[in-house]
Scaffold this motif. Sequence first.
Motif: not given
Length: 68
Positions: A50, A21-22, A17-18, A25, A46
């Motif tokens: 989280p 997300y990155c 998930v990280g 972004g 950003f």
Amino acid sequence: MDKDTQFMLLVIGLPIVGLIYCGLGILVMVNSLWVREHSLISGTLFFLIPATISGLNWVKFSVEKYRR
């Protein structure tokens, strides 16, 4: 859901998930002119999204553990 399954989801799912997300972004930073022009605002958002989610989860779980 037993504890082993929860731990597996935490160990495998959270980094995935990280990374997603990155990646999103970076994709937004490359494609959006507004994000590049307002880098301080977009970088703060950003970071805060989280951090707020994890902080709220931490407080929620701490309150549940304290009530027991």
